[in-house]
Design a protein around this motif. Sequence first.
Motif, mmCIF file in Angstrom:
data_model
loop_
_atom_site.group_PDB
_atom_site.id
_atom_site.type_symbol
_atom_site.label_atom_id
_atom_site.label_comp_id
_atom_site.label_asym_id
_atom_site.label_seq_id
_atom_site.Cartn_x
_atom_site.Cartn_y
_atom_site.Cartn_z
ATOM 1 N N SER A 80 15.734 8.421 18.559
ATOM 2 C CA SER A 80 15.465 9.843 18.280
ATOM 3 C C SER A 80 16.535 10.723 18.909
ATOM 4 O O SER A 80 16.889 11.769 18.368
ATOM 5 C CB SER A 80 14.096 10.240 18.806
ATOM 6 N N GLN A 131 9.054 12.558 12.668
ATOM 7 C CA GLN A 131 8.075 11.489 12.854
ATOM 8 C C GLN A 131 6.660 12.013 12.610
ATOM 9 O O GLN A 131 5.882 11.392 11.911
ATOM 10 C CB GLN A 131 8.210 10.952 14.272
ATOM 11 N N ASP A 170 13.077 10.243 10.746
ATOM 12 C CA ASP A 170 12.736 9.602 12.023
ATOM 13 C C ASP A 170 11.379 8.912 11.937
ATOM 14 O O ASP A 170 10.351 9.569 11.903
ATOM 15 C CB ASP A 170 12.705 10.661 13.135
ATOM 16 N N GLU A 171 11.398 7.601 11.912
ATOM 17 C CA GLU A 171 10.174 6.795 11.970
ATOM 18 C C GLU A 171 9.055 7.365 11.108
ATOM 19 O O GLU A 171 7.929 7.543 11.570
ATOM 20 C CB GLU A 171 9.654 6.724 13.406
HETATM 21 MG MG LIG Z 1 11.713 8.034 18.472
#
Ligand SMILES: [Mg+2]
Length: 632
Positions: A415, A456, A543-544
């Motif tokens: 991240s 995320q 991100d994820e």
């Molecule tokens: Mg992360």
Amino acid sequence: MAEDPKFDRIAPKNFREYLRDFRRSLGIYKWVWDNMISAESKKWAKHKFIPLAILAIAIGTSQPFILSKVFDGLVTKNLSLIVAGVVIYSIILYAERWTMYFQQIAREWMLGLNYGSVDKKVTELMFEKSMGQHLQENAVLNVSNIDKGKWKTLDVQAMLLFEGIPSIATLLFVYIGIWIISWVAGSIISVVVFTYIIWSLYLNQKVMQQILPIDKELRSLNRYRYERWEKAERVKVSGRSGDELKYMTDRFNAVIKEDRNFWIWYIRQSRLKGAVRDMGVLCAMLYGIWLVWIGNWSVGLLYPLFAWTGQFKNNLWRVSEVEHQLNWHMPAVKAMIDAVTLPPAIKDRENALNLKEYEHPSIEFRSVSYVYPAGNTEQGLAHIKSNHHALVGINFIIEPGQKVALIGESGAGKSTIMRLLLRYMDPDGGEILVGGVNLRDIELNSWTRYHAYIAQDPKIFDGTIEYNLTYGLSQDEKSRLARADLWQIMQDFRVDFRDFKSRKDKGLDVRVGRGGIELSGGEKQRLMIAAAAIQNPKLLVVDEATSSLDSTIEKQVQDGLAKVLSGRRSAFIVAHRLSTVREICDRFIVLRSPNEVLEGESQIEAQADSFEELYEISSTFRRLANDQGLTI
Ligand SMILES: [Mg+2]
Ligand SMILES: Nc1ncnc2c1ncn2[C@@H]1O[C@H](COP(=O)(O)OP(=O)(O)O)[C@@H](O)[C@H]1O
């Protein structure tokens, strides 16, 4: 750093410290006045409200004096004096009404304007910060502190203008009036003022000394209580309701006892202080009566003396109260100022380069490193934590059109790399090059237009599906989009959730609730992907996006991503779950934690074009693949 500004406030140990605090408060409120109050509001204050208020008070103060002439006329049977007195008194009453009326209108204007200008200024300053600064939620830029400070600022402004200034003006006029009719009474009143103010300051200082720790404990208990309310589910499932209730009640009772004891002492002191003040006032009155008795004064003069000393009593109390409130609110206001005046970490350089819409440069990380400063960690832990080296010597390239996956264990720094790419913050070492140009030299807005970002945790606004879908578009772009196009996108990205399908494009008007509470995790994430796709970015950063989803939903999100990524768009996808990126990416980078990096090694463990190759060369990748039961 202060999670709550009052926590850090050191109670003044003595009178001198208290006065120093008081001077600091005044400086802080002056800053607010200079920087947060609009010119228009100041104009209302300076040219209308304050002069009108002072005029009204001056007129009001003269009333008892005029009436004294009427009384004298009655005693001496002087009709013309009575008539003149009554006529002047009526005119004055009328004038006072009118000034009050205009003063109230000015007050309404100022309240509205102040409210607006403080809100606007705070919002402006909040948006001016770079994104990385907002991540440090527990530090200075704390939304709840800013909100609290904002309200206190408005309260204090109103208190100073509508109570402080009128009270002080009244005291002044009344004081002058008393001096004019008798210097002895004036001297007595001077002694009263002096004692009263010193005594009040002493008591206010005691309040700060005693109540700050009590206040701190009450706030901490409140935080504890709110957390239990919010997570009531866990309390009940663990069968702790009874224990929690008892714990909180005991803690409250202990602190409230201390609080009560102090305030009872304070009330006694205040009573004594009031009694001394009243004694002084009584002396002045008795002196007046005596003057009348010996024939030095007309009876009429007793009226202004009594009226003015009465007004004096009331306003003395108000002034000391305003002083106390100013000091008490100061920490909250100060915390807000600290937050909003934090200089933005990322600012455009002069003559920053504008990334053109048609450009599609490569992106290169060259020896990039990043350190999280210790102060950014959880509040209270700062003193035991040291700087955290999150990234060391990061090198990789995203070619135009390439879909790059960043793989690594939790906490490896994925991240962080992404935040640097999005320019939440700038690297501490090395550089990020966009088409060979340092990212720092590129205009931030043009860089923001270049990419779209899927975080995320989906950042859904309380609004309709359409509102959320088109949030990143300009008004122009929105108007060019037909509803049929939007409906098509909804279907493409499967954001035509549940019953929306049957209602065709009506689904666009469905409200999703606060934070998208009416949608499932996968639905929210797909909505964010669709919103990113609509922006038609050159680079998609993810991100994820699938880390919290189950495998069926993961597949749907993956399909959504695959759809956005068809074509020449580049992508940078951070993933813990390998299955998410296997099909959609053509380049894979494995990152290891900086503390696993041995001397001479790179934090980037491996780079390859296929999982098969990575499985050969990267032990971290092998571990992740085996853990996740991936067949290579
Ligand atoms: Mg992360
Ligand atoms: N705002 C922050 N302040 C301080 N340390 C942070 C912050 N964000 C992340 N870290 C630390 O930096 C390291 C890398 O974090 P991160 O980039 O979020 O990892 P990943 O995304 O790979 O899980 C972690 O050890 C984490 O604790």
